[in-house]
Structures are given as C-alpha cells and as structure tokens.
Scaffold this active site. Structure first.
Site, PDB file in Angstrom:
ATOM      1  N   GLU A 247     -27.858  25.659 -64.762  1.00 51.42           N
ATOM      2  CA  GLU A 247     -27.939  25.285 -63.349  1.00 51.42           C
ATOM      3  C   GLU A 247     -28.399  26.454 -62.479  1.00 51.42           C
ATOM      4  O   GLU A 247     -29.106  26.263 -61.498  1.00 51.42           O
ATOM      5  CB  GLU A 247     -26.608  24.724 -62.844  1.00 51.42           C
ATOM      6  CG  GLU A 247     -26.243  23.366 -63.446  1.00 51.42           C
ATOM      7  CD  GLU A 247     -27.304  22.287 -63.226  1.00 51.42           C
ATOM      8  OE1 GLU A 247     -28.055  22.358 -62.238  1.00 51.42           O
ATOM      9  OE2 GLU A 247     -27.398  21.378 -64.079  1.00 51.42           O
TER      10      GLU A 247
ATOM     11  N   TYR B 149     -24.543  22.629 -54.027  1.00 56.67           N
ATOM     12  CA  TYR B 149     -25.262  21.809 -54.994  1.00 56.67           C
ATOM     13  C   TYR B 149     -24.920  22.209 -56.434  1.00 56.67           C
ATOM     14  O   TYR B 149     -24.546  21.378 -57.257  1.00 56.67           O
ATOM     15  CB  TYR B 149     -26.776  21.927 -54.760  1.00 56.67           C
ATOM     16  CG  TYR B 149     -27.590  21.374 -55.893  1.00 56.67           C
ATOM     17  CD1 TYR B 149     -27.705  19.997 -56.080  1.00 56.67           C
ATOM     18  CD2 TYR B 149     -28.224  22.214 -56.812  1.00 56.67           C
ATOM     19  CE1 TYR B 149     -28.433  19.468 -57.130  1.00 56.67           C
ATOM     20  CE2 TYR B 149     -28.951  21.700 -57.863  1.00 56.67           C
ATOM     21  CZ  TYR B 149     -29.051  20.327 -58.018  1.00 56.67           C
ATOM     22  OH  TYR B 149     -29.767  19.827 -59.072  1.00 56.67           O
TER      23      TYR B 149
ATOM     24  N   ASP C  28     -29.379  17.934 -53.917  1.00 57.93           N
ATOM     25  CA  ASP C  28     -30.465  18.861 -53.583  1.00 57.93           C
ATOM     26  C   ASP C  28     -31.613  18.047 -52.985  1.00 57.93           C
ATOM     27  O   ASP C  28     -31.462  16.853 -52.705  1.00 57.93           O
ATOM     28  CB  ASP C  28     -30.922  19.646 -54.822  1.00 57.93           C
ATOM     29  CG  ASP C  28     -31.652  18.776 -55.830  1.00 57.93           C
ATOM     30  OD1 ASP C  28     -31.580  17.534 -55.717  1.00 57.93           O
ATOM     31  OD2 ASP C  28     -32.301  19.332 -56.739  1.00 57.93           O
TER      32      ASP C  28
END
Ligand code: ADE
Length: 330
Positions: free
Chosen positions: A37, A117, A135
């Site tokens: 991520e 996010y 996002d």
C-alpha cells in the site's frame, strides 16, 4: 445515499472472477500489505510489481527491514519516486519491531507515511476491519455511480462517500476494499470512456443509466505545474563521476544527483563538453526542463563525491528524474 447489499454482492462476485493476479494479493499478511500500500501510493500497479517482489526478497520481514540502513532502503526504492515513503517505512518498521504490529485502524493510521486512505486499505485488507479506503479512483467510481453532481475535489465529497462505504461494509472487508480499487483501475477508468459494458454496476450506475458518463466526475479546473529550467552536468574524470547530495528538505530530499543548477552556469569552466541532451521530468506540482551536458572535467572539483559507474549503479540512489543522464555513465 446508500449502496445496497445487492450492489455489494455484485461487486464482490465481479472481483472474485476478474481480479488481477498481483504479488501482494498472494497472502494478506500485515507486512506484505503494508509495504504494497505504501508503494502503491501515487504509483501505478505495473510500476510497483517488480519493485515489490525485489523489496520482499531483500527485506522479507518487518524485522529484516527494521535492521536495514536508510541508504539500503533508498537504493531498493530507487526509481519509484516519493522517497519519503521509503524513509517512513524504515522508521515505522523499527517501531513495529519494538512494539508489535498494530491491530486497530488508529494504530495503523499512527504509522509514519500512512494517511486515511492507506490506513483504511491496510485495516480492511490485512486486519479484517470495516474501514473505508477512499482515494481518487474509488471516489470516481462512487461519484459516477451516484451522479449527484458532487465535486470530486471537495473534501466534503470524500467525507460523504466514506460514510456511504462504512455503512455498506460486508464481512469480506479485504475483498470489498480491493474490489472498489480494482473497479476504478480496470473498468471505471478516468479520462472519458469507462468500460461500462463489463461493469458489475452498469445496471445501477446513474451516470451510465442516464448516458452521461462523460460528465462525471465533476471537478475543479486543474492548476498548471510550475516549470523549472535546470542544467545537469555529468562531470567525468578518469572513470569517476561527480555526485552531490540534494538538500535534506523538499523535492527528492537527501538523494544523490549529478551537479544540478537552477541558475545560469558557465559550463565551459568545468571542462570540455562531449555530449548534450534535453530531458523533462514531471512531478506532481513541478516540471523540470533539464539541459544536460556530459563534460570531461578538467580537475576533480571539490564539493562533490567522485565515484565509479559501478558504485553509482550499486550504492547511490539516483532518482529516475535523471535517467536520461544516467545513460551516459558507463
Ligand atoms: N492501489 C492501491 N492499493 C491497491 C491494491 N491493494 N491493489 C491494487 N491496486 C491498488
């Protein structure tokens, strides 16, 4: 505004059949998900894949990463961009090695380099928590689906759709989170024509049902990037090249570069010019227009580190902004 259980079900079924095979999808383990991520922040999946595999090989566990030197981590990150991500990763790895893996959204959110996010994505995918990750891609999907005219650039729009998702979260938190991202990445694509013909939500998407896909998402006018003209000097002498470290603040902080000038320089004072090349690099808010000179240096000028081509390749993290000029180094 609600996302119905039926819509959630359609999306999950679609995801299970159509998801891309990606290295970080093999195992939903905290360290693997966290690193993926962070790498995927502002970086395309295709660009991340190879880096991710190499990074996992080099630093297979959070413990291995915690023991690394910053320069090693930056070297593994070389070319991915947004280097503060690598520094934050190392900082957080040290913290996790001491204190253990976070088990709540707040714990994840408190890690350096993790915003709302990313915290939502890690919590949903690795921890099984119903935490929305919204996002630009997910927001585009939702603003098209509901087509209520919400401006995608308004913070209130994000807040509103975050709550829509929170209420809709199913048991399968990781699949739901990744399915929304996946829909945005491969079906509900930006810039004009989405692939509505293969979308699981084509029967309920208001932008599609009204035939107004092109009108959404509603957004602000884009600001122009600042253009910076720069001169890059690749100074070579006896098989060694001059490198300097960028200052420790701002763009590409602390990374290495060839002598770089944002003002007029007297190129010939360095030596004989043997090649020239122009290159452009686009950052989020700045665009570099670079003019590069390969120069046979008349002396080992002070203030630089003079290093071999091999050392540049193996030990110095040179941002990909300079790729066109790195090609001169042999
Ligand atoms: N973008 C951000 N996170 C992602 C993920 N887990 N899979 C694919 N694309 C992503």
């Amino acid at each position: 505004m609600e996302l119905s259980p039926e819509a959630v079900k359609l999306l999950l079924e679609w995801f299970r059949k159509n998801k891309r095979v990606l290295p970080w999808r093999e195992k939903r383990e905290f360290y693997r998900v966290w690193v993926s991520e962070i790498m995927l922040q502002q970086t395309r999946v295709e660009a991340v894949k190879e880096y991710y595999l190499r990074f996992m090989e080099r630093f297979p566990t959070v413990g291995a990463l915690a023991l690394a030197e910053e320069d090693e981590v930056l070297k593994a990150w070389e070319g991915l961009g947004y280097y503060s991500r690598a520094r934050n990763l190392l900082k957080s790895a040290k913290q996790i090695a001491k204190e253990g893996v976070p088990v709540t959204y707040e714990g994840v959110r408190a890690l350096s380099g993790v915003g709302d996010y990313t915290a939502g994505a890690i919590s949903s995918i690795a921890l099984g928590l119903p935490c929305p990750a919204v996002d630009g891609n997910v927001l585009r999907v939702l603003t098209r689906c509901f087509a209520d005219g919400s401006n995608i650039d308004e913070p209130a729009t994000k807040t509103k759709f975050t709550e829509v998702l929170r209420r809709a979260y199913p048991q399968e938190t990781g699949d739901f989170c990744e399915a929304l991202m996946e829909l945005g990445a491969i079906v509900c694509v930006p810039n004009g024509a989405p692939w509505c013909g293969v979308c699981p939500w084509s029967g309920l998407c208001r932008a599609h049902l009204t035939g107004e896909e092109e009108r959404y998402p509603v957004r602000n006018d884009k600001k122009a990037r600042k253009i910076v003209n720069a001169t890059v000097c690749v100074l070579e002498r006896g098989g060694k090249y001059a490198l300097e470290k960028r200052e420790d603040k701002g763009l590409l902080a602390n990374l290495w570069q060839f002598p770089f000038f944002e003002k007029v320089v007297d190129i010939h004072s360095f030596g004989e010019v043997v090649a020239t090349k122009k290159a452009k690099h686009i950052f989020t808010h700045i665009e570099w227009n670079m003019t590069g000179y390969l120069i046979e240096a008349r002396e080992f000028f002070g203030g630089y580190e003079w290093v071999s081509a091999e050392e540049i390749m193996n030990s110095y993290a040179l941002p990909s902004a300079f790729k066109a000029f790195t090609e001169w180094v042999k």
